[in-house]
Motif scaffolding. Sequence first.
Motif, PDB file in Angstrom:
ATOM      1  N   LEU A  17     -25.692 -42.631  26.502  1.00 58.48           N
ATOM      2  CA  LEU A  17     -26.411 -41.820  26.322  1.00 58.48           C
ATOM      3  C   LEU A  17     -28.109 -42.310  25.372  1.00 58.48           C
ATOM      4  CD1 LEU A  17     -23.828 -39.618  23.805  1.00 58.48           C
ATOM      5  CD2 LEU A  17     -24.619 -39.066  26.180  1.00 58.48           C
ATOM      6  N   GLY A  18     -28.066 -43.925  26.022  1.00 57.90           N
ATOM      7  CA  GLY A  18     -29.203 -44.137  25.571  1.00 57.90           C
ATOM      8  C   GLY A  18     -28.788 -44.122  24.013  1.00 57.90           C
ATOM      9  N   GLU A  19     -28.311 -44.637  23.091  1.00 60.50           N
ATOM     10  CA  GLU A  19     -29.070 -44.628  21.866  1.00 60.50           C
ATOM     11  C   GLU A  19     -29.008 -45.842  21.341  1.00 60.50           C
ATOM     12  OE1 GLU A  19     -25.676 -42.332  19.330  1.00 60.50           O
ATOM     13  OE2 GLU A  19     -26.178 -40.140  20.419  1.00 60.50           O
ATOM     14  N   ALA A  20     -30.065 -45.375  20.252  1.00 65.49           N
ATOM     15  CA  ALA A  20     -30.434 -46.991  20.212  1.00 65.49           C
ATOM     16  C   ALA A  20     -29.413 -47.814  18.944  1.00 65.49           C
ATOM     17  CB  ALA A  20     -31.370 -47.150  19.105  1.00 65.49           C
ATOM     18  N   ILE A  21     -29.707 -49.558  19.081  1.00 69.34           N
ATOM     19  CA  ILE A  21     -28.309 -50.261  18.118  1.00 69.34           C
ATOM     20  C   ILE A  21     -29.435 -51.055  17.460  1.00 69.34           C
ATOM     21  CG2 ILE A  21     -27.257 -52.350  18.778  1.00 69.34           C
ATOM     22  CD1 ILE A  21     -25.199 -50.466  19.880  1.00 69.34           C
ATOM     23  N   CYS A  38     -17.624 -45.997  19.955  1.00 64.48           N
ATOM     24  CA  CYS A  38     -18.212 -44.661  19.987  1.00 64.48           C
ATOM     25  C   CYS A  38     -19.771 -45.455  19.672  1.00 64.48           C
ATOM     26  CB  CYS A  38     -18.085 -43.756  19.414  1.00 64.48           C
ATOM     27  SG  CYS A  38     -16.516 -42.368  19.342  1.00 64.48           S
ATOM     28  N   GLY A  39     -20.464 -46.524  19.562  1.00 64.67           N
ATOM     29  CA  GLY A  39     -21.650 -46.352  18.739  1.00 64.67           C
ATOM     30  C   GLY A  39     -22.357 -47.037  20.494  1.00 64.67           C
ATOM     31  N   ILE A  40     -21.302 -48.130  20.753  1.00 64.46           N
ATOM     32  CA  ILE A  40     -20.882 -48.814  21.711  1.00 64.46           C
ATOM     33  C   ILE A  40     -21.040 -47.910  23.338  1.00 64.46           C
ATOM     34  CG2 ILE A  40     -20.606 -50.816  23.740  1.00 64.46           C
ATOM     35  CD1 ILE A  40     -18.287 -51.772  21.233  1.00 64.46           C
ATOM     36  N   GLU A  41     -20.328 -47.613  23.133  1.00 64.55           N
ATOM     37  CA  GLU A  41     -20.063 -46.310  24.512  1.00 64.55           C
ATOM     38  C   GLU A  41     -21.843 -45.258  24.714  1.00 64.55           C
ATOM     39  OE1 GLU A  41     -16.396 -44.976  24.308  1.00 64.55           O
ATOM     40  OE2 GLU A  41     -15.366 -46.281  25.358  1.00 64.55           O
ATOM     41  N   ALA A  43      -5.553 -47.833  23.726  1.00 60.14           N
ATOM     42  CA  ALA A  43      -5.763 -46.234  23.260  1.00 60.14           C
ATOM     43  C   ALA A  43      -6.637 -46.162  22.531  1.00 60.14           C
ATOM     44  CB  ALA A  43      -4.355 -46.058  22.318  1.00 60.14           C
ATOM     45  N   THR A  44      -7.575 -46.939  21.619  1.00 62.95           N
ATOM     46  CA  THR A  44      -8.884 -46.387  20.767  1.00 62.95           C
ATOM     47  C   THR A  44      -9.837 -46.243  21.454  1.00 62.95           C
ATOM     48  OG1 THR A  44      -7.712 -47.660  18.652  1.00 62.95           O
ATOM     49  CG2 THR A  44      -9.971 -47.633  18.805  1.00 62.95           C
ATOM     50  N   VAL A  45     -10.255 -47.204  23.010  1.00 66.82           N
ATOM     51  CA  VAL A  45     -11.105 -47.791  23.405  1.00 66.82           C
ATOM     52  C   VAL A  45     -11.086 -45.872  23.912  1.00 66.82           C
ATOM     53  CG1 VAL A  45     -12.591 -48.111  25.355  1.00 66.82           C
ATOM     54  CG2 VAL A  45     -11.770 -49.836  23.775  1.00 66.82           C
ATOM     55  N   ILE A  46     -10.496 -46.103  24.160  1.00 67.39           N
ATOM     56  CA  ILE A  46     -10.238 -43.800  25.256  1.00 67.39           C
ATOM     57  C   ILE A  46     -10.423 -43.118  24.543  1.00 67.39           C
ATOM     58  CG2 ILE A  46      -9.199 -42.590  26.287  1.00 67.39           C
ATOM     59  CD1 ILE A  46      -7.095 -45.026  27.664  1.00 67.39           C
ATOM     60  N   TRP A  47      -9.491 -43.335  22.902  1.00 73.44           N
ATOM     61  CA  TRP A  47      -9.795 -41.901  22.421  1.00 73.44           C
ATOM     62  C   TRP A  47     -11.779 -42.016  22.340  1.00 73.44           C
ATOM     63  CZ3 TRP A  47      -5.206 -43.290  19.642  1.00 73.44           C
ATOM     64  CH2 TRP A  47      -3.936 -42.329  20.050  1.00 73.44           C
ATOM     65  N   SER A  48     -12.402 -43.181  21.696  1.00 67.87           N
ATOM     66  CA  SER A  48     -13.894 -42.968  21.560  1.00 67.87           C
ATOM     67  C   SER A  48     -14.595 -43.019  22.511  1.00 67.87           C
ATOM     68  CB  SER A  48     -13.795 -44.564  21.044  1.00 67.87           C
ATOM     69  OG  SER A  48     -14.511 -45.098  22.280  1.00 67.87           O
ATOM     70  N   GLY A  49     -14.068 -42.718  23.701  1.00 64.36           N
ATOM     71  CA  GLY A  49     -14.685 -42.002  24.556  1.00 64.36           C
ATOM     72  C   GLY A  49     -14.414 -40.669  25.194  1.00 64.36           C
ATOM     73  N   ASN A  50     -13.388 -40.122  24.399  1.00 62.06           N
ATOM     74  CA  ASN A  50     -13.208 -39.071  24.129  1.00 62.06           C
ATOM     75  C   ASN A  50     -14.214 -38.135  23.361  1.00 62.06           C
ATOM     76  OD1 ASN A  50     -12.067 -36.232  24.553  1.00 62.06           O
ATOM     77  ND2 ASN A  50     -10.914 -36.587  21.996  1.00 62.06           N
ATOM     78  N   PHE A  51     -14.427 -38.629  22.287  1.00 62.60           N
ATOM     79  CA  PHE A  51     -15.912 -38.391  21.344  1.00 62.60           C
ATOM     80  C   PHE A  51     -16.790 -37.968  22.282  1.00 62.60           C
ATOM     81  CE2 PHE A  51     -12.511 -38.903  18.383  1.00 62.60           C
ATOM     82  CZ  PHE A  51     -12.316 -38.544  17.079  1.00 62.60           C
TER      83      PHE A  51
END
Length: 298
Positions: A273-277, A265-268, A19-27
């Motif tokens: 979005l190509g944001e840096a890790i 959210c950071g991983i996605e 559920a948390t993974v799906i909600w992170s994609g929602n953000f």
Amino acid sequence: MNLPPQLARYGGYLFALMATVIWSGNFIVARGLSSEIAPVTLAFCRWTTATVVLLPFAFAALYRQRTELLSSLRHLVPTAFMGVTVFNTLIYIAGHKTTALNLSLIAIFSPVFIIVLAHIFLNDRITVTRLCGVVLSVLGVVMLTTRGDLGLLLELQFNEGDLLMLFATLIFAIYTILVRRKPIALLPTAYLGANFILGWIMLLPWVLWEWTYAPPVMPAPHVLGSILYIGVGASLLAYLFWNYAIASIGPAKAGIVYYSLPLFCGIEAWLILGEAITWVHGLSGFLIVCGIFIANRQ
């Protein structure tokens, strides 16, 4: 929901995590919609989609359990109002009034509210171990949302959007506690279907009021795709998984798993979005995972 024996012990954690993974994609999806669709309209489209998709699968259960559903309205109306009508709508409105940093930091309070309410209403003990785990997870979330620059906390400015977000986190915590007290006789599909329908009905006056000053327009194709994702994924599947997790491991433990949301959210954001890790993501993720593990030790 029956799980294989080897999965039964950890099923609740697995579903809370899903559920948390799906909600992170929602953000990630919702981040780009704030300038293209009004907040209550977005919530209305989201729950209309979720209800339409669920209804063919839930109709038989809803009809078969109509007597039980009517006798459970004192439970169903509050859960539908909080979980469907109000919670996400307030987040969408808050997103128009405050910064993403403020929203992320205020979201920290949701698991805290869940733990406190579970202690008050469900006699779920608050142990030193659990508190230590929560502190570690909170530190990880703060580092992640500030990108390691804790000095940003001194520059925060709060407004009405922040108060709305704080209220939304409290609403989600109350919803989570109420779901723990779901009438045993109700099947998951009937329970979810009743919540969606009642919440959608209670959302109608709100969206009609919004349309008096922000008339709806036909959204662009990419907006329709985003609505489909949050309607089916972040609403239907995530709520089904979250409700099962609450029933299996309790609201406090499920709430602590929720701390992993900014990590995903950071991983996605990196993948999509190509944001840096950076090293901050690694250290923050380590603290969050350690905190969740410690807080959920028996």
